[in-house]
Design a protein around this motif. Sequence first.
Motif, mmCIF file in Angstrom:
data_model
loop_
_atom_site.group_PDB
_atom_site.id
_atom_site.type_symbol
_atom_site.label_atom_id
_atom_site.label_comp_id
_atom_site.label_asym_id
_atom_site.label_seq_id
_atom_site.Cartn_x
_atom_site.Cartn_y
_atom_site.Cartn_z
ATOM 1 N N ASP A 1 1.075 -0.769 0.445
ATOM 2 C CA ASP A 1 -0.065 0.085 0.075
ATOM 3 C C ASP A 1 1.462 1.255 0.024
ATOM 4 O OD1 ASP A 1 -2.095 -1.668 -0.140
ATOM 5 O OD2 ASP A 1 -2.086 -1.873 2.093
ATOM 6 N N GLY A 2 2.162 0.670 -1.001
ATOM 7 C CA GLY A 2 2.685 2.601 -0.692
ATOM 8 C C GLY A 2 3.906 2.312 0.333
ATOM 9 N N LYS A 3 3.931 1.840 1.676
ATOM 10 C CA LYS A 3 4.498 1.908 2.292
ATOM 11 C C LYS A 3 6.198 0.581 2.156
ATOM 12 C CE LYS A 3 4.789 1.625 7.842
ATOM 13 N NZ LYS A 3 4.482 2.222 8.969
ATOM 14 N N ALA A 4 7.391 1.420 2.314
ATOM 15 C CA ALA A 4 8.248 0.094 2.652
ATOM 16 C C ALA A 4 8.510 -0.936 3.307
ATOM 17 C CB ALA A 4 9.472 0.957 1.794
ATOM 18 N N LEU A 5 8.038 -1.973 3.281
ATOM 19 C CA LEU A 5 7.962 -3.151 4.351
ATOM 20 C C LEU A 5 9.737 -3.171 4.583
ATOM 21 C CD1 LEU A 5 6.123 -5.769 3.004
ATOM 22 C CD2 LEU A 5 5.732 -3.923 4.296
ATOM 23 N N ASP A 6 10.379 -3.575 6.225
ATOM 24 C CA ASP A 6 11.433 -3.735 6.558
ATOM 25 C C ASP A 6 11.792 -4.929 6.496
ATOM 26 O OD1 ASP A 6 14.105 -3.123 7.586
ATOM 27 O OD2 ASP A 6 13.410 -3.237 9.475
ATOM 28 N N LEU A 7 12.065 -5.361 5.625
ATOM 29 C CA LEU A 7 12.621 -6.848 5.265
ATOM 30 C C LEU A 7 14.050 -7.499 5.210
ATOM 31 C CD1 LEU A 7 10.007 -8.158 2.658
ATOM 32 C CD2 LEU A 7 9.874 -8.061 5.040
ATOM 33 N N THR A 8 15.217 -7.826 5.820
ATOM 34 C CA THR A 8 16.197 -8.679 5.790
ATOM 35 C C THR A 8 16.435 -8.976 4.311
ATOM 36 O OG1 THR A 8 15.660 -10.878 6.078
ATOM 37 C CG2 THR A 8 16.273 -9.449 7.809
ATOM 38 N N SER A 9 17.246 -9.229 3.179
ATOM 39 C CA SER A 9 18.013 -9.743 2.147
ATOM 40 C C SER A 9 17.344 -10.920 2.132
ATOM 41 C CB SER A 9 19.369 -10.025 2.292
ATOM 42 O OG SER A 9 19.819 -8.450 1.488
ATOM 43 N N ALA A 10 17.329 -11.709 3.089
ATOM 44 C CA ALA A 10 16.318 -13.027 3.185
ATOM 45 C C ALA A 10 15.103 -13.229 3.075
ATOM 46 C CB ALA A 10 16.872 -14.414 4.322
ATOM 47 N N GLU A 11 14.172 -12.809 3.507
ATOM 48 C CA GLU A 11 12.686 -12.288 3.771
ATOM 49 C C GLU A 11 12.449 -11.721 2.093
ATOM 50 O OE1 GLU A 11 12.722 -11.525 8.666
ATOM 51 O OE2 GLU A 11 12.651 -9.261 7.395
ATOM 52 N N TYR A 12 13.897 -10.737 2.071
ATOM 53 C CA TYR A 12 13.185 -10.059 0.533
ATOM 54 C C TYR A 12 13.613 -11.438 -0.561
ATOM 55 C CZ TYR A 12 13.192 -8.175 -4.139
ATOM 56 O OH TYR A 12 13.510 -7.819 -5.431
ATOM 57 N N GLU A 13 14.458 -12.544 -0.235
ATOM 58 C CA GLU A 13 14.221 -12.689 -1.576
ATOM 59 C C GLU A 13 12.812 -13.973 -1.530
ATOM 60 O OE1 GLU A 13 17.678 -14.287 -2.653
ATOM 61 O OE2 GLU A 13 18.837 -13.655 -1.369
ATOM 62 N N LEU A 14 12.937 -14.506 -0.092
ATOM 63 C CA LEU A 14 11.594 -15.350 -0.317
ATOM 64 C C LEU A 14 10.004 -15.100 -0.461
ATOM 65 C CD1 LEU A 14 10.785 -18.067 0.971
ATOM 66 C CD2 LEU A 14 10.252 -17.775 3.324
#
Length: 225
Positions: A143-156
């Motif tokens: 919804d337009g707001k950046a999520l604070d994901l780690t690299s592994a979380e982003y890839e998954l």
Amino acid sequence: MTKVIMIEDDKEIAGLLREYLYKFNIDLINFENANEGLNALKEDANSFDLLILDLTLPEADGLEICKLVSQKYRLPIIISSARGDYSDIVTGLEIGADDYVAKPYNPRELVARIRAVIRRKALANNDDYGFEIDESKMLVKKDGKALDLTSAEYELFSILYKNRGNVITRDYILENIKTMSYESIDRTVDVLIGRIRKKIGDDPRNPKYIKSIRGYGYKFYEDEN
């Protein structure tokens, strides 16, 4: 890292591009033979973010390959050619290519085009869930707001989201998340899923986004309403 597959019979050009693109966090894998490139896509098209396709291949019709790939896979395509034939450019774009670069091209321009095509494709693939994936920045927005994901979380998350509606096994996840090795040894796939669910606001008891498939893996819901 953005992973790009290229089908280009000029080995020297491919080698120089691979070195240059790597500086911009783009991993280029080239196949000089069209059939070898198509086999790589058949084996694991989901591991690639984009295809760069030369139209002037000696043993194959580049336009036919472009048509085949665009019909079979959700993979952005940039076509390239030294022919400069306007009809080829138009045909390529009409049958599924997302962009065109004429040879010889500036490598820095190619970087910009790769990022732009991936960004447009990600936005086009957005659905009612409200997620956006920016491949170039390894960023997920909800919804337009950046999520604070780690690299592994982003890839998954990216793997699950790109394959919405398909079940992704734990083995596939472990083999395709490069940054998993940087997580401490007790950080299993299930723990990563739990962290992602928390950050995207998904209730594990009644998930709206990520569904557990017992004994197999996970899938991101396609709209089932």
